[in-house]
Write an enzyme that holds these catalytic residues in place. Structure first.
Site, short mmCIF file in Angstrom:
data_model
loop_
_atom_site.label_atom_id
_atom_site.label_comp_id
_atom_site.label_asym_id
_atom_site.label_seq_id
_atom_site.Cartn_x
_atom_site.Cartn_y
_atom_site.Cartn_z
N TYR A 15 -26.96 33.06 2.60
CA TYR A 15 -28.12 32.73 3.43
C TYR A 15 -29.08 31.74 2.78
CZ TYR A 15 -26.67 36.91 6.00
OH TYR A 15 -25.96 37.83 6.71
N HIS A 20 -33.10 30.31 8.83
CA HIS A 20 -33.88 31.55 8.79
C HIS A 20 -34.57 31.74 7.44
CE1 HIS A 20 -34.74 34.29 11.86
NE2 HIS A 20 -33.82 35.20 11.69
N TYR A 90 -33.62 42.30 4.61
CA TYR A 90 -33.10 41.44 5.65
C TYR A 90 -34.19 41.22 6.69
CZ TYR A 90 -28.39 41.67 3.71
OH TYR A 90 -27.31 41.57 2.88
N ASN A 92 -34.69 41.37 9.93
CA ASN A 92 -35.06 42.26 11.02
C ASN A 92 -35.96 43.42 10.60
OD1 ASN A 92 -33.34 40.56 12.33
ND2 ASN A 92 -31.99 42.14 13.13
N ASP A 117 -39.67 30.74 9.58
CA ASP A 117 -39.05 29.70 10.40
C ASP A 117 -39.47 29.88 11.85
OD1 ASP A 117 -37.34 32.16 10.18
OD2 ASP A 117 -36.25 31.14 11.79
N ASN A 138 -37.52 38.11 14.94
CA ASN A 138 -37.35 39.51 14.57
C ASN A 138 -38.18 39.92 13.35
OD1 ASN A 138 -35.60 40.13 16.68
ND2 ASN A 138 -33.81 39.47 15.53
#
Length: 218
Positions: A15, A20, A90, A92, A117, A138
């Site tokens: 990632y 994100h 993470y 969320n 973002d 999220n």
């Protein structure tokens, strides 16, 4: 004034350069990033800094200047400490980490800044926002759920949205080489705003100036 700054992203090698992770990429590009000493706390990479030390970082980076009397432009209402974090839950579940730290240090939502973002802004555009809608993000949704209110500050880093295709795939996709060059330019131009926002008592005028500010033509 802001006491807690949360840079949003996802941990893991896969990632690192994704859209994100714009919040984490901005943090890594800060001119004082090498001075931030991360610890693993509150479900996050976490750093606590004396505010006067932080102000010195900004001065050394050329982001603020001493007054004529040799003092730094720090309001009387400035907190004694400022906290930085990168949630490791993470995206969320970002609010879990933010909420845990905020509760421990008794920091209200209104003194929290989330850097993230933003697909509703094109690449090259940055926004400073107080409260309001979440834009389907999220990480913001999780933060709102934790505090029970959307009344926290955000720095929105525009990444654009796909003309076609899945939004989740898009934000989890990597920036192109050209986009990385653009991001680098954007981050450099954001630094003075970031420094000013964290060192002023009233951000009303700054918010108006940076509501949706196009920094780079893409």
């Amino acid at each position: 004034m802001i006491q807690l700054v949360a840079f949003l992203g996802n941990y893991g090698k896969e990632y690192e350069d994704t859209r994100h992770n714009a919040g984490w990429l901005f943090e890594a590009a800060l001119p004082f990033a090498d001075k931030i000493s991360w610890q693993s706390k509150y479900k996050a990479d976490f750093c606590c800094v004396d505010y006067d030390v932080f102000a010195t970082w900004l001065k050394d980076a050329g982001l603020i200047k001493e007054r004529d009397n040799g003092t730094l432009p720090i309001p009387d209402c400035a907190p004694k400490k400022i906290y930085f974090m990168k949630p490791m839950t993470y995206m969320n579940l970002s609010g879990q980490a933010i909420g845990e730290a905020a509760r421990f240090f008794k920091i209200p939502a209104s003194d929290v800044l989330v850097v993230h973002d933003e697909i509703e802004l094109p690449l090259g555009t940055v926004g400073l926002k107080w409260s309001g809608g979440l834009g389907g993000h999220n990480g913001l949704r999780s933060t709102k759920e934790t505090f029970g209110t959307p009344d926290f500050w955000r720095i929105r880093i525009g990444v654009g949205k796909p003309a076609n295709g899945n939004v989740a795939d898009y934000v989890l996709g990597s920036f192109t080489s050209d986009e990385k060059i653009t991001l680098s330019q954007i981050f450099t131009m954001m630094n003075p705003m970031f420094a000013k926002f964290l060192t002023i008592k009233d951000a009303t005028n700054l918010q108006k100036e940076w509501n949706k500010k196009k920094l780079v033509e893409v």
